[in-house]
Enzyme design. Structure first.
Site, PDB file in Angstrom:
ATOM      1  N   CYS A  30      -2.980 137.563 -52.764  1.00 23.96           N
ATOM      2  CA  CYS A  30      -3.103 136.540 -52.421  1.00 23.96           C
ATOM      3  C   CYS A  30      -3.870 136.285 -51.326  1.00 23.96           C
ATOM      4  O   CYS A  30      -5.011 137.358 -50.670  1.00 23.96           O
ATOM      5  CB  CYS A  30      -1.712 134.968 -51.775  1.00 23.96           C
ATOM      6  N   HIS A  68       9.303 156.243 -45.585  1.00 24.91           N
ATOM      7  CA  HIS A  68       9.900 155.397 -45.086  1.00 24.91           C
ATOM      8  C   HIS A  68      10.404 154.391 -45.182  1.00 24.91           C
ATOM      9  O   HIS A  68      12.365 154.033 -46.009  1.00 24.91           O
ATOM     10  CB  HIS A  68       9.795 154.957 -43.215  1.00 24.91           C
TER      11      HIS A  68
END
Ligand code: RB5
Length: 143
Positions: free
Chosen positions: A65, A98
């Site tokens: 966006c 992670h």
């Protein structure tokens, strides 16, 4: 790897650029729209992409966006989705190692073609570390 893509009008141009990159790398993708610069609402495109990834129909999703913010908020409302709004390769890499992020969100009005392409390349090639501490943290989010 099958990738689902989606954007609003603010991310449309960058989506087209990234589609060319994915084609060049012979990576399979489906474009959920939008298909022009005409103003649309980003949840109408971010939800279908996030839901398709959550259902396992696609391994990963990339959303665009203007800022990357709206599509990130939307995607993260779908259970099973871990979406990151990445503005640099460090964040892109860490979000995979992670966070095992399965949706990458990009700001079409903020990123150059070169930077966005580097972020996408880094994000797609980086695996989740699988470390116990990261799994533990992700399980806490799931619960
Ligand atoms: C659309 O003008 C803009 O608000 C949208 O693309 C996005 O940046 C929202 O976070």
């Amino acid at each position: 790897m099958k990738i689902a893509l989606g954007s609003d009008h603010g991310g449309y141009k960058l989506k087209e650029i990234i589609k060319k990159y994915l084609q060049h790398k012979q990576l399979e993708f489906v474009d959920f729209g939008t298909d022009s610069l005409q103003s649309v609402d980003y949840p109408d495109f971010a939800f279908p992409v996030a839901e398709a990834v959550a259902k396992g129909e696609f391994e990963k999703g990339i959303l665009f966006c203007g800022s990357g913010v709206g599509v990130t908020i939307t995607a993260n409302k779908v259970p099973g989705i871990r979406a990151v709004n990445a503005y640099d390769t460090y964040t892109a890499k860490q979000s995979r190692q992670h966070g095992d992020c399965n949706v990458l969100c990009l700001g079409g009005r903020r990123l150059s073609k070169a930077k966005a392409t580097k972020i996408v390349a880094t994000w797609l090639r980086t695996d989740f570390s699988g470390d116990e501490r990261h799994l533990r943290r992700l399980k806490k989010i799931e619960r």
